[in-house]
Design an enzyme around this catalytic site. Structure first.
Site, PDB file in Angstrom:
ATOM      1  N   ASP A  48     -11.838  21.943 -26.633  1.00 19.72           N
ATOM      2  CA  ASP A  48     -11.990  20.591 -26.065  1.00 19.72           C
ATOM      3  C   ASP A  48     -10.612  20.090 -25.657  1.00 19.72           C
ATOM      4  OD1 ASP A  48     -12.717  17.683 -25.736  1.00 19.72           O
ATOM      5  OD2 ASP A  48     -14.588  18.350 -26.624  1.00 19.72           O
ATOM      6  N   ASP A  84      -7.847  22.188 -21.390  1.00 15.08           N
ATOM      7  CA  ASP A  84      -8.472  21.470 -20.276  1.00 15.08           C
ATOM      8  C   ASP A  84      -9.064  22.548 -19.368  1.00 15.08           C
ATOM      9  OD1 ASP A  84      -9.179  20.152 -17.994  1.00 15.08           O
ATOM     10  OD2 ASP A  84      -7.252  19.131 -17.723  1.00 15.08           O
ATOM     11  N   LEU A  85     -10.375  22.622 -19.308  1.00 15.73           N
ATOM     12  CA  LEU A  85     -11.016  23.714 -18.568  1.00 15.73           C
ATOM     13  C   LEU A  85     -10.812  23.587 -17.057  1.00 15.73           C
ATOM     14  CD1 LEU A  85     -14.339  24.156 -20.601  1.00 15.73           C
ATOM     15  CD2 LEU A  85     -12.220  25.470 -20.782  1.00 15.73           C
ATOM     16  N   GLY A 116     -17.481  18.575 -20.314  1.00 16.74           N
ATOM     17  CA  GLY A 116     -17.593  17.982 -18.988  1.00 16.74           C
ATOM     18  C   GLY A 116     -17.774  16.482 -19.079  1.00 16.74           C
ATOM     19  N   ASN A 171     -31.381  17.178 -17.194  1.00 14.16           N
ATOM     20  CA  ASN A 171     -32.592  16.705 -16.496  1.00 14.16           C
ATOM     21  C   ASN A 171     -32.231  16.057 -15.159  1.00 14.16           C
ATOM     22  OD1 ASN A 171     -32.852  13.472 -16.815  1.00 14.16           O
ATOM     23  ND2 ASN A 171     -31.835  14.283 -18.622  1.00 14.16           N
ATOM     24  N   TYR A 200     -23.230  13.238 -10.734  1.00 12.87           N
ATOM     25  CA  TYR A 200     -23.285  14.007 -11.981  1.00 12.87           C
ATOM     26  C   TYR A 200     -24.389  15.071 -11.918  1.00 12.87           C
ATOM     27  CZ  TYR A 200     -24.830  14.908 -16.778  1.00 12.87           C
ATOM     28  OH  TYR A 200     -25.240  15.519 -17.944  1.00 12.87           O
ATOM     29  N   LYS A 250     -24.339  19.416 -12.006  1.00 12.86           N
ATOM     30  CA  LYS A 250     -25.110  20.291 -12.891  1.00 12.86           C
ATOM     31  C   LYS A 250     -25.874  21.336 -12.079  1.00 12.86           C
ATOM     32  CE  LYS A 250     -23.704  18.699 -16.723  1.00 12.86           C
ATOM     33  NZ  LYS A 250     -23.144  19.500 -17.803  1.00 12.86           N
ATOM     34  N   ARG A 303     -38.179   5.847 -21.880  1.00 10.06           N
ATOM     35  CA  ARG A 303     -37.961   7.085 -21.131  1.00 10.06           C
ATOM     36  C   ARG A 303     -37.671   8.259 -22.059  1.00 10.06           C
ATOM     37  NH1 ARG A 303     -33.004   8.838 -19.278  1.00 10.06           N
ATOM     38  NH2 ARG A 303     -33.167  10.576 -17.829  1.00 10.06           N
TER      39      ARG A 303
HETATM   40  N1  LIG Z   1     -26.060  13.744 -24.362  1.00  7.50           N
HETATM   41  C1  LIG Z   1     -27.135  14.046 -23.661  1.00  7.50           C
HETATM   42  O1  LIG Z   1     -28.214  13.481 -23.863  1.00  7.50           O
HETATM   43  C2  LIG Z   1     -27.065  15.113 -22.600  1.00  7.50           C
HETATM   44  C3  LIG Z   1     -28.190  15.351 -21.785  1.00  7.50           C
HETATM   45  C4  LIG Z   1     -28.109  16.322 -20.782  1.00  7.50           C
HETATM   46  C5  LIG Z   1     -26.964  17.090 -20.648  1.00  7.50           C
HETATM   47  N2  LIG Z   1     -25.889  16.838 -21.442  1.00  7.50           N
HETATM   48  C6  LIG Z   1     -24.679  17.640 -21.232  1.00  7.50           C
HETATM   49  O2  LIG Z   1     -24.233  18.122 -22.488  1.00  7.50           O
HETATM   50  C7  LIG Z   1     -22.819  18.154 -22.520  1.00  7.50           C
HETATM   51  C8  LIG Z   1     -22.306  17.347 -23.714  1.00  7.50           C
HETATM   52  O3  LIG Z   1     -22.721  16.007 -23.571  1.00  7.50           O
HETATM   53  P1  LIG Z   1     -22.211  14.876 -24.572  1.00  7.50           P
HETATM   54  O4  LIG Z   1     -23.219  13.793 -24.550  1.00  7.50           O
HETATM   55  O5  LIG Z   1     -21.813  15.485 -25.865  1.00  7.50           O
HETATM   56  O6  LIG Z   1     -20.920  14.351 -23.789  1.00  7.50           O
HETATM   57  P2  LIG Z   1     -19.546  13.835 -24.403  1.00  7.50           P
HETATM   58  O7  LIG Z   1     -18.865  13.076 -23.314  1.00  7.50           O
HETATM   59  O8  LIG Z   1     -19.769  13.142 -25.694  1.00  7.50           O
HETATM   60  O9  LIG Z   1     -18.764  15.198 -24.680  1.00  7.50           O
HETATM   61  C9  LIG Z   1     -18.167  15.958 -23.666  1.00  7.50           C
HETATM   62  C10 LIG Z   1     -16.928  16.619 -24.238  1.00  7.50           C
HETATM   63  O10 LIG Z   1     -16.346  17.412 -23.205  1.00  7.50           O
HETATM   64  C11 LIG Z   1     -14.928  17.264 -23.309  1.00  7.50           C
HETATM   65  N3  LIG Z   1     -14.337  17.526 -21.998  1.00  7.50           N
HETATM   66  C12 LIG Z   1     -14.457  16.780 -20.868  1.00  7.50           C
HETATM   67  N4  LIG Z   1     -13.736  17.321 -19.882  1.00  7.50           N
HETATM   68  C13 LIG Z   1     -13.166  18.439 -20.381  1.00  7.50           C
HETATM   69  C14 LIG Z   1     -12.292  19.418 -19.843  1.00  7.50           C
HETATM   70  N5  LIG Z   1     -11.847  19.354 -18.572  1.00  7.50           N
HETATM   71  N6  LIG Z   1     -11.895  20.430 -20.629  1.00  7.50           N
HETATM   72  C15 LIG Z   1     -12.306  20.496 -21.923  1.00  7.50           C
HETATM   73  N7  LIG Z   1     -13.115  19.591 -22.493  1.00  7.50           N
HETATM   74  C16 LIG Z   1     -13.536  18.576 -21.732  1.00  7.50           C
HETATM   75  C17 LIG Z   1     -14.712  15.822 -23.742  1.00  7.50           C
HETATM   76  O11 LIG Z   1     -13.428  15.642 -24.323  1.00  7.50           O
HETATM   77  C18 LIG Z   1     -15.868  15.616 -24.705  1.00  7.50           C
HETATM   78  O12 LIG Z   1     -15.491  15.882 -26.040  1.00  7.50           O
HETATM   79  C19 LIG Z   1     -22.331  17.617 -21.177  1.00  7.50           C
HETATM   80  O13 LIG Z   1     -22.061  18.707 -20.314  1.00  7.50           O
HETATM   81  C20 LIG Z   1     -23.519  16.829 -20.670  1.00  7.50           C
HETATM   82  O14 LIG Z   1     -23.535  16.798 -19.256  1.00  7.50           O
HETATM   83  C21 LIG Z   1     -25.905  15.858 -22.400  1.00  7.50           C
HETATM   84  O1  LIG Z   2     -30.888  11.311 -19.103  1.00 11.48           O
HETATM   85  C1  LIG Z   2     -30.336  11.057 -20.171  1.00 11.48           C
HETATM   86  O2  LIG Z   2     -30.790  10.251 -20.994  1.00 11.48           O
HETATM   87  C2  LIG Z   2     -29.024  11.783 -20.506  1.00 11.48           C
HETATM   88  O3  LIG Z   2     -28.766  12.746 -19.494  1.00 11.48           O
HETATM   89  C3  LIG Z   2     -27.623  13.517 -19.720  1.00 11.48           C
HETATM   90  O4  LIG Z   2     -27.465  14.457 -18.672  1.00 11.48           O
HETATM   91  C4  LIG Z   2     -26.390  12.650 -19.814  1.00 11.48           C
HETATM   92  O5  LIG Z   2     -25.281  13.467 -20.183  1.00 11.48           O
HETATM   93  C5  LIG Z   2     -26.579  11.574 -20.861  1.00 11.48           C
HETATM   94  O6  LIG Z   2     -25.449  10.715 -20.823  1.00 11.48           O
HETATM   95  C6  LIG Z   2     -27.853  10.809 -20.576  1.00 11.48           C
HETATM   96  O7  LIG Z   2     -28.077   9.873 -21.580  1.00 11.48           O
END
Ligand SMILES: NC(=O)c1ccc[n+]([C@@H]2O[C@H](COP(=O)([O-])OP(=O)(O)OC[C@H]3O[C@@H](n4cnc5c(N)ncnc54)[C@H](O)[C@@H]3O)[C@@H](O)[C@H]2O)c1
Ligand SMILES: O=C(O)[C@H]1O[C@@H](O)[C@H](O)[C@@H](O)[C@@H]1O
Length: 276
Positions: free
Chosen positions: A32, A49-50, A71, A110, A134, A138, A172
Site C-alpha cells: 500500500d 505506489d503502484l 486504487g 458493480n 471510476y 474498472k 440499495r
Molecule cells: N468497498 C466497496 O464496497 C467496494 C466495492 C466494489 C469494489 N471495491 C474495490 O475494492 C478495492 C478496495 O476498496 P476499499 O473500499 O477498501 O477502498 P479504500 O480506499 O479504503 O482502500 C484502497 C487502498 O488502496 C491504496 N492505494 C490507492 N492508490 C494506491 C497506489 N497508487 N498504490 C498503492 N496503494 C494505493 C490506498 O492507500 C488504500 O489503502 C478498490 O479497488 C475498490 O474499487 C470496493
Molecule cells: O456501489 C457501492 O456501494 C460501492 O461500490 C464500490 O465500487 C466502491 O468502491 C464503494 O465506494 C461503493 O460504496
C-alpha cells in the site's frame, strides 16, 4: 498458497480481508502507499505506489499470487483515477509478468455495469455499462486481465464487488452487499480454481433481491453464507430519481442531466414504455 500479496491492504476491504486470508497463506505481504494497522506474525508490509512501475516491480518479487485491491475506490478525479486505477493496474500486471506471478484476484466493481436498470438481471456476459469515471477504470482492469491471460497465461478472477461495507447501510445495499467471509470465499476460488483464466463474477452475498445472474460463481463452487437482511442497519438517506433507476445508484448521478435513458444490448435506444 505460499506467498500471497494483498495490494490496498491498508484500506477498508483490505482490513476486513486480512484476518481471513492470513490462515491460508504461509506469508501475506501487505502492499500500500499507506501503512496498514499492526502486522501479524506471518505478515510484512511493503510501501509502494503502484502508479510507479519500479515500485510495483519490486513489491511483487517472490510472490505466488496477488489480491489486487489498491486504487481509488470512488469519485470523479480522473487524474487520480488514471494514476491509481488505470496505470496502477497495468503496472501490477507488468510486475506480475516480470515476477512470474501466476494468479491475480482483481477487485472490480458493480459500477462496471452500473447503468443497467434495477429491474434487469445482469450477467458477466452482458456488455459493460460503466456509470462513472471510476466504473470506466474498472472496465479497463478487467480488460487488462484478459490481455495478460492471452499473452502470458496469468489467471485472474475479477470480482465485481457490490458493496463490501461492514453491514448493509442502504436499501440499495440489500441487493448488492457482500460479507467479508463471502468475499474471502470468492478470493479463495480465484486463487485456486483450475478453470480460472480471465473470469468475471459478481461479489454479492445471498441477497433476496437479485440484480445479477451469478450462475458462473455457483459453478465455480461459490456458496454464500450470509444474507444482507440478517445484517442490515439502514442509515443512508433515500436516493434521487436517477440513482433509484439504475444499479449503480448515486454513481450514476455524475454529470447526469436528469433525463433517464435506456438502451438495449445492441446499443439501440429503448423507448420509455419498453423499460426495463
Ligand atoms: N468497498 C466497496 O464496497 C467496494 C466495492 C466494489 C469494489 N471495491 C474495490 O475494492 C478495492 C478496495 O476498496 P476499499 O473500499 O477498501 O477502498 P479504500 O480506499 O479504503 O482502500 C484502497 C487502498 O488502496 C491504496 N492505494 C490507492 N492508490 C494506491 C497506489 N497508487 N498504490 C498503492 N496503494 C494505493 C490506498 O492507500 C488504500 O489503502 C478498490 O479497488 C475498490 O474499487 C470496493
Ligand atoms: O456501489 C457501492 O456501494 C460501492 O461500490 C464500490 O465500487 C466502491 O468502491 C464503494 O465506494 C461503493 O460504496
Amino acid at each position: 498458497m505460499k506467498r500471497l500479496a494483498l495490494t490496498g491492504a491498508a484500506g477498508r476491504v483490505g482490513t476486513l480481508l486480512r484476518p481471513l486470508l492470513r490462515p491460508h497463506a504461509e506469508h501475506l505481504r501487505l502492499i500500500d502507499i499507506d501503512e496498514p494497522a499492526a502486522l501479524g506474525k506471518n505478515e510484512s508490509f511493503v510501501r509502494a505506489d503502484l502508479a510507479r512501475r519500479d515500485e510495483a516491480n519490486a513489491a511483487l518479487q517472490e510472490v505466488d499470487g496477488v489480491v489486487h485491491l489498491a486504487g481509488i475506490a470512488s469519485g470523479v478525479d480522473m487524474r487520480a483515477i488514471l494514476d491509481a486505477n488505470v496505470l496502477g493496474t497495468f503496472n501490477l500486471y507488468e510486475a506480475a509478468r516480470i515476477n512470474k506471478v501466476e494468479r491475480v484476484v482483481y477487485a472490480s466493481s458493480n459500477h462496471v455495469t452500473g447503468f443497467y436498470p434495477r429491474g434487469q438481471l445482469v450477467s458477466p456476459l452482458d456488455p459493460m455499462r460503466p456509470d462513472s469515471p471510476y466504473g470506466l477504470s474498472k472496465c479497463w482492469g478487467e480488460l487488462v486481465a484478459g490481455l495478460y491471460y492471452d499473452t502470458c497465461g496469468i489467471r485472474t478472477l475479477s470480482i465485481r464487488i457490490g458493496n463490501a461495507g461492514t453491514y448493509p447501510a442502504s436499501e440499495r445495499s440489500m441487493a448488492i452487499w457482500i460479507s467479508a467471509r463471502d468475499l474471502a470465499q470468492l478470493v479463495g476460488i480465484g486463487l485456486t480454481h483450475p478453470l480460472i483464466a480471465a473470469t468475471v463474477v459478481y461479489g454479492v452475498s445471498d441477497a433476496e433481491e437479485r440484480w445479477w445472474n451469478n450462475g458462473l460463481a455457483s459453478r465455480l463452487g461459490y456458496q454464500p453464507q450470509d444474507r444482507p437482511r440478517d445484517h442490515a442497519r439502514i442509515e443512508e438517506p433515500s436516493e434521487g430519481p436517477v440513482a433509484l433507476a439504475f444499479q449503480g445508484g448515486a454513481f450514476c448521478e455524475t454529470n447526469h442531466d436528469g433525463n433517464i435513458r435506456m438502451r438495449d444490448a445492441e446499443g439501440l435506444a429503448k423507448s420509455p414504455e419498453t423499460v426495463p
